[in-house]
Design a protein around this motif. Structure first.
Motif, short mmCIF file in Angstrom:
data_model
loop_
_atom_site.label_atom_id
_atom_site.label_comp_id
_atom_site.label_asym_id
_atom_site.label_seq_id
_atom_site.Cartn_x
_atom_site.Cartn_y
_atom_site.Cartn_z
N LEU A 151 0.84 -1.21 0.00
CA LEU A 151 0.00 0.00 0.00
C LEU A 151 0.87 1.25 0.00
O LEU A 151 1.83 1.35 0.76
N TYR A 152 0.53 2.22 -0.83
CA TYR A 152 1.08 3.58 -0.77
C TYR A 152 2.60 3.65 -0.79
O TYR A 152 3.20 4.45 -0.09
N TYR A 153 3.24 2.79 -1.56
CA TYR A 153 4.70 2.81 -1.61
C TYR A 153 5.14 2.26 -2.96
O TYR A 153 4.56 1.31 -3.48
N SER A 154 6.19 2.85 -3.49
CA SER A 154 6.86 2.29 -4.67
C SER A 154 8.32 2.71 -4.59
O SER A 154 8.67 3.68 -3.91
N ASP A 155 9.18 2.00 -5.30
CA ASP A 155 10.59 2.37 -5.32
C ASP A 155 10.79 3.75 -5.92
O ASP A 155 11.68 4.49 -5.53
N GLU A 156 9.91 4.12 -6.87
CA GLU A 156 10.00 5.42 -7.51
C GLU A 156 9.53 6.54 -6.57
O GLU A 156 9.96 7.68 -6.70
N ASP A 157 8.62 6.23 -5.68
CA ASP A 157 8.05 7.24 -4.77
C ASP A 157 7.87 6.63 -3.38
O ASP A 157 6.76 6.33 -2.96
N PRO A 158 8.98 6.42 -2.66
CA PRO A 158 8.89 5.73 -1.36
C PRO A 158 8.15 6.51 -0.27
O PRO A 158 7.77 5.94 0.73
N ASP A 159 7.91 7.79 -0.47
CA ASP A 159 7.22 8.60 0.54
C ASP A 159 5.79 8.94 0.14
O ASP A 159 5.18 9.85 0.70
N GLN A 160 5.24 8.21 -0.82
CA GLN A 160 3.91 8.58 -1.30
C GLN A 160 2.83 8.42 -0.24
O GLN A 160 1.80 9.10 -0.31
N ASP A 161 3.04 7.57 0.76
CA ASP A 161 2.04 7.45 1.82
C ASP A 161 1.83 8.79 2.52
O ASP A 161 0.70 9.17 2.82
#
Length: 183
Positions: free
Chosen positions: A95-105
């Motif tokens: 949920l709410y995480y990707s390597d490209e955007d680790p702070d998206q949560d």
């Protein structure tokens, strides 16, 4: 003892009446850890109670980008990551995480804040089921990042610390939103 003081300070988690189940003082290790985690989950829920989209998503403690909405997303992700993915080995998406955007949560507050809270509540409910099904505190999960094993005991203590840290953040956010203080 000072005049007017008791052995149970008013701010003690076990002493808060009404809004949360009391934490038993004479309980076994597992019951104690589960009670403390539930107390912290409920504390976070109370910090978000009665607020709308704008308040939940407001970033009121500059220069931080923290918001209650972001914390709900983060804590939902923590519940899923630790209990479902690493401990129970469930094959569910992060949920709410990707390597490209680790702070998206925390950073990406698109979507409805109430929906984020509903996802968090759902993840908490699934976590409770997983803990209830565990045979002992020594039951093991495996870190998906390192392959190292960990026990249910270690994971519960880690989540208690995670919630305690973020409930402190939630205290500051809520006070800045509407002046509401307390735990």
């Amino acid at each position: 003892m000072l005049l007017g003081m008791t052995n149970t300070p008013a701010h003690s988690p076990a002493a808060v009446p009404g809004d949360r189940a009391p934490i038993p003082r004479l309980a076994g290790e597992r019951e104690s850890m589960e009670a403390f985690l539930e107390w912290h989950r409920r504390t976070f829920e109370l910090k978000c109670e009665g607020l709308g989209q704008e308040e939940l998503s407001s970033r009121t403690v500059a220069p931080s980008t923290l918001s209650l909405h972001g914390l709900a997303r983060h804590l939902a992700g923590c519940e899923r990551w630790w209990f479902r993915q690493q401990f129970a080995g469930e094959d569910v998406p992060i949920l709410y995480y990707s390597d490209e955007d680790p702070d998206q949560d925390m950073d990406s507050l698109d979507g409805d804040a109430q929906e984020a809270l509903a996802v968090w509540r759902s993840e908490c409910a699934r976590s409770r089921e997983i803990v209830a099904a565990a045979e002992s505190l020594d039951q093991r999960g495996t870190s998906l990042r390192t392959g190292e094993p960990f026990t249910l005991r270690w994971m519960l203590l880690s989540l208690i610390a995670e919630y305690a840290r973020h409930n402190g953040h939630a205290d500051l956010l809520r006070e800045a939103i509407d002046g509401k203080v307390g735990h």
